[in-house]
Design a protein around this motif. Structure first.
Motif, PDB file in Angstrom:
ATOM      1  N   TYR A  43       0.811  -1.219   0.000  1.00  0.00           N
ATOM      2  CA  TYR A  43       0.000   0.000   0.000  1.00  0.00           C
ATOM      3  C   TYR A  43       0.846   1.271   0.000  1.00  0.00           C
ATOM      4  O   TYR A  43       0.386   2.323  -0.446  1.00  0.00           O
ATOM      5  CB  TYR A  43      -0.944   0.026   1.209  1.00  0.00           C
ATOM      6  CG  TYR A  43      -2.083  -0.936   1.091  1.00  0.00           C
ATOM      7  CD1 TYR A  43      -3.176  -0.659   0.274  1.00  0.00           C
ATOM      8  CD2 TYR A  43      -2.088  -2.130   1.796  1.00  0.00           C
ATOM      9  CE1 TYR A  43      -4.228  -1.544   0.165  1.00  0.00           C
ATOM     10  CE2 TYR A  43      -3.139  -3.024   1.698  1.00  0.00           C
ATOM     11  CZ  TYR A  43      -4.205  -2.719   0.874  1.00  0.00           C
ATOM     12  OH  TYR A  43      -5.248  -3.594   0.762  1.00  0.00           O
ATOM     13  N   GLN A  44       2.078   1.194   0.487  1.00  0.00           N
ATOM     14  CA  GLN A  44       2.910   2.392   0.509  1.00  0.00           C
ATOM     15  C   GLN A  44       3.154   2.942  -0.895  1.00  0.00           C
ATOM     16  O   GLN A  44       3.461   4.126  -1.069  1.00  0.00           O
ATOM     17  CB  GLN A  44       4.225   2.132   1.232  1.00  0.00           C
ATOM     18  CG  GLN A  44       5.166   1.217   0.469  1.00  0.00           C
ATOM     19  CD  GLN A  44       6.485   1.041   1.153  1.00  0.00           C
ATOM     20  OE1 GLN A  44       7.052   1.990   1.688  1.00  0.00           O
ATOM     21  NE2 GLN A  44       6.986  -0.177   1.156  1.00  0.00           N
ATOM     22  N   LEU A  45       2.980   2.108  -1.906  1.00  0.00           N
ATOM     23  CA  LEU A  45       3.131   2.561  -3.293  1.00  0.00           C
ATOM     24  C   LEU A  45       2.021   3.520  -3.700  1.00  0.00           C
ATOM     25  O   LEU A  45       2.148   4.258  -4.674  1.00  0.00           O
ATOM     26  CB  LEU A  45       3.161   1.357  -4.242  1.00  0.00           C
ATOM     27  CG  LEU A  45       4.282   0.352  -3.985  1.00  0.00           C
ATOM     28  CD1 LEU A  45       4.129  -0.857  -4.893  1.00  0.00           C
ATOM     29  CD2 LEU A  45       5.641   1.002  -4.141  1.00  0.00           C
ATOM     30  N   GLU A  46       0.909   3.528  -2.943  1.00  0.00           N
ATOM     31  CA  GLU A  46      -0.214   4.434  -3.221  1.00  0.00           C
ATOM     32  C   GLU A  46       0.048   5.846  -2.703  1.00  0.00           C
ATOM     33  O   GLU A  46      -0.679   6.773  -3.042  1.00  0.00           O
ATOM     34  CB  GLU A  46      -1.501   3.893  -2.587  1.00  0.00           C
ATOM     35  CG  GLU A  46      -1.906   2.523  -3.078  1.00  0.00           C
ATOM     36  CD  GLU A  46      -2.309   2.510  -4.540  1.00  0.00           C
ATOM     37  OE1 GLU A  46      -2.704   3.560  -5.085  1.00  0.00           O
ATOM     38  OE2 GLU A  46      -2.211   1.429  -5.154  1.00  0.00           O
ATOM     39  N   GLY A  69      -2.117   7.421   0.650  1.00  0.00           N
ATOM     40  CA  GLY A  69      -2.567   8.282  -0.440  1.00  0.00           C
ATOM     41  C   GLY A  69      -4.070   8.413  -0.344  1.00  0.00           C
ATOM     42  O   GLY A  69      -4.600   8.939   0.635  1.00  0.00           O
ATOM     43  N   LYS A  70      -4.793   7.890  -1.328  1.00  0.00           N
ATOM     44  CA  LYS A  70      -6.255   7.924  -1.306  1.00  0.00           C
ATOM     45  C   LYS A  70      -6.871   6.525  -1.229  1.00  0.00           C
ATOM     46  O   LYS A  70      -8.069   6.355  -1.407  1.00  0.00           O
ATOM     47  CB  LYS A  70      -6.766   8.645  -2.549  1.00  0.00           C
ATOM     48  CG  LYS A  70      -6.318  10.092  -2.558  1.00  0.00           C
ATOM     49  CD  LYS A  70      -6.906  10.890  -3.676  1.00  0.00           C
ATOM     50  CE  LYS A  70      -6.319  12.280  -3.597  1.00  0.00           C
ATOM     51  NZ  LYS A  70      -7.141  13.318  -4.020  1.00  0.00           N
ATOM     52  N   VAL A  71      -6.046   5.518  -0.944  1.00  0.00           N
ATOM     53  CA  VAL A  71      -6.488   4.119  -0.935  1.00  0.00           C
ATOM     54  C   VAL A  71      -6.422   3.564   0.485  1.00  0.00           C
ATOM     55  O   VAL A  71      -5.378   3.636   1.144  1.00  0.00           O
ATOM     56  CB  VAL A  71      -5.601   3.268  -1.879  1.00  0.00           C
ATOM     57  CG1 VAL A  71      -5.980   1.804  -1.808  1.00  0.00           C
ATOM     58  CG2 VAL A  71      -5.683   3.788  -3.303  1.00  0.00           C
ATOM     59  N   TRP A  72      -7.553   2.994   0.957  1.00  0.00           N
ATOM     60  CA  TRP A  72      -7.585   2.361   2.271  1.00  0.00           C
ATOM     61  C   TRP A  72      -7.020   0.947   2.180  1.00  0.00           C
ATOM     62  O   TRP A  72      -7.331   0.199   1.259  1.00  0.00           O
ATOM     63  CB  TRP A  72      -9.014   2.298   2.808  1.00  0.00           C
ATOM     64  CG  TRP A  72      -9.502   3.621   3.318  1.00  0.00           C
ATOM     65  CD1 TRP A  72     -10.308   4.503   2.662  1.00  0.00           C
ATOM     66  CD2 TRP A  72      -9.223   4.211   4.583  1.00  0.00           C
ATOM     67  NE1 TRP A  72     -10.541   5.610   3.443  1.00  0.00           N
ATOM     68  CE2 TRP A  72      -9.890   5.462   4.632  1.00  0.00           C
ATOM     69  CE3 TRP A  72      -8.477   3.817   5.696  1.00  0.00           C
ATOM     70  CZ2 TRP A  72      -9.822   6.305   5.741  1.00  0.00           C
ATOM     71  CZ3 TRP A  72      -8.417   4.658   6.795  1.00  0.00           C
ATOM     72  CH2 TRP A  72      -9.078   5.886   6.816  1.00  0.00           C
ATOM     73  N   SER A 159      11.872   7.371   3.657  1.00  0.00           N
ATOM     74  CA  SER A 159      11.716   8.749   3.178  1.00  0.00           C
ATOM     75  C   SER A 159      10.292   8.996   2.737  1.00  0.00           C
ATOM     76  O   SER A 159       9.604   8.078   2.269  1.00  0.00           O
ATOM     77  CB  SER A 159      12.659   8.999   2.001  1.00  0.00           C
ATOM     78  OG  SER A 159      13.982   8.780   2.377  1.00  0.00           O
ATOM     79  N   TYR A 160       9.857  10.241   2.838  1.00  0.00           N
ATOM     80  CA  TYR A 160       8.551  10.648   2.335  1.00  0.00           C
ATOM     81  C   TYR A 160       8.578  10.505   0.820  1.00  0.00           C
ATOM     82  O   TYR A 160       9.566  10.888   0.183  1.00  0.00           O
ATOM     83  CB  TYR A 160       8.275  12.106   2.727  1.00  0.00           C
ATOM     84  CG  TYR A 160       6.861  12.560   2.444  1.00  0.00           C
ATOM     85  CD1 TYR A 160       5.867  12.350   3.370  1.00  0.00           C
ATOM     86  CD2 TYR A 160       6.539  13.189   1.254  1.00  0.00           C
ATOM     87  CE1 TYR A 160       4.559  12.772   3.126  1.00  0.00           C
ATOM     88  CE2 TYR A 160       5.248  13.614   0.996  1.00  0.00           C
ATOM     89  CZ  TYR A 160       4.262  13.399   1.938  1.00  0.00           C
ATOM     90  OH  TYR A 160       2.978  13.810   1.691  1.00  0.00           O
ATOM     91  N   PRO A 161       7.525   9.934   0.203  1.00  0.00           N
ATOM     92  CA  PRO A 161       7.555   9.773  -1.256  1.00  0.00           C
ATOM     93  C   PRO A 161       7.581  11.128  -1.956  1.00  0.00           C
ATOM     94  O   PRO A 161       6.785  12.013  -1.641  1.00  0.00           O
ATOM     95  CB  PRO A 161       6.258   9.013  -1.555  1.00  0.00           C
ATOM     96  CG  PRO A 161       5.384   9.249  -0.387  1.00  0.00           C
ATOM     97  CD  PRO A 161       6.284   9.474   0.794  1.00  0.00           C
ATOM     98  N   SER A 165       2.004  14.182  -5.587  1.00  0.00           N
ATOM     99  CA  SER A 165       1.352  15.477  -5.713  1.00  0.00           C
ATOM    100  C   SER A 165      -0.157  15.384  -5.502  1.00  0.00           C
ATOM    101  O   SER A 165      -0.808  16.372  -5.202  1.00  0.00           O
ATOM    102  CB  SER A 165       1.649  16.068  -7.090  1.00  0.00           C
ATOM    103  OG  SER A 165       1.189  15.186  -8.097  1.00  0.00           O
ATOM    104  N   SER A 166      -0.729  14.186  -5.628  1.00  0.00           N
ATOM    105  CA  SER A 166      -2.190  14.034  -5.486  1.00  0.00           C
ATOM    106  C   SER A 166      -2.624  13.606  -4.095  1.00  0.00           C
ATOM    107  O   SER A 166      -3.800  13.382  -3.879  1.00  0.00           O
ATOM    108  CB  SER A 166      -2.693  13.027  -6.523  1.00  0.00           C
ATOM    109  OG  SER A 166      -2.167  11.757  -6.232  1.00  0.00           O
ATOM    110  N   CYS A 167      -1.702  13.448  -3.155  1.00  0.00           N
ATOM    111  CA  CYS A 167      -2.052  12.922  -1.823  1.00  0.00           C
ATOM    112  C   CYS A 167      -2.649  13.966  -0.913  1.00  0.00           C
ATOM    113  O   CYS A 167      -2.278  15.030  -0.762  1.00  0.00           O
ATOM    114  CB  CYS A 167      -0.820  12.314  -1.175  1.00  0.00           C
ATOM    115  SG  CYS A 167      -0.188  10.900  -2.094  1.00  0.00           S
TER     116      CYS A 167
END
Length: 167
Positions: A43-46, A69-72, A159-161, A165-167
């Motif tokens: 999920y970290q890829l989201e 991000g926007k995914v639960w 590190s913070y991704p 930009s959409s998070c």
């Protein structure tokens, strides 16, 4: 002269790779030995952690779900107890996690880089305090073991991704 330039470039490349490797660290597992293993690593890829759902009863952390991000993520743990949901502010990150445990997780406190303390559960049991090993890293995902409750939790820092930009 050409050999010197190549050696300098090779050393710089190796040094850059070494600093990238030193961004990841892990704390845990905190809790008991029961339950089935879970991991939110994919999920970290989201994107970064943007919200938390924690289910608690009067004794334990019953279940949890994290928004990346926007995914639960999948919900892990049991379904009883009260559900609490907290959203992080834009650009806010978790930089410390503490809590208490016995056979199960009893308390979780998420500390953010904006100075917020997000606390769930009861203040009894063995204490833990988890911080990233390297500076400028944040909580990227959670793993652990669960059944009817959250048996144990592991905390993964990196590190913070940079491409979120959409998070």
């Amino acid at each position: 002269m050409l050999i010197t330039v190549l050696l300098v470039l090779l050393c710089a490349s190796t040094s850059a790779k070494a600093s990238q490797v030193k961004a990841s660290s892990y704390n845990g597992e905190y809790g008991g030995s029961g339950g089935k293993r879970f991991s939110h690593s994919g999920y970290q890829l989201e994107g970064p952690i943007t919200a938390l759902r924690i289910r608690v009863n009067k004794y334990y952390i019953v279940g949890l779900q994290v928004r990346y991000g926007k995914v639960w993520s999948d919900f892990v743990g049991g379904k009883s107890g009260d559900l609490e949901e907290i959203f992080l502010h834009s650009g806010e990150s978790v930089i410390q996690v503490s809590g208490k445990y016995s056979s199960y997780l009893r308390k979780l406190v998420f500390v953010t880089d904006k100075g917020r303390y997000l606390s769930f559960g009861k203040d009894t049991g063995t204490s833990f305090n988890a911080l990233p090993l390297y500076p400028n890293t944040v909580l990227r995902f959670i793993s652990g073991r669960s059944g009817s409750f959250i048996d144990a939790i592991g905390l993964h820092w990196d590190s913070y991704p940079s491409d979120c930009s959409s998070c």
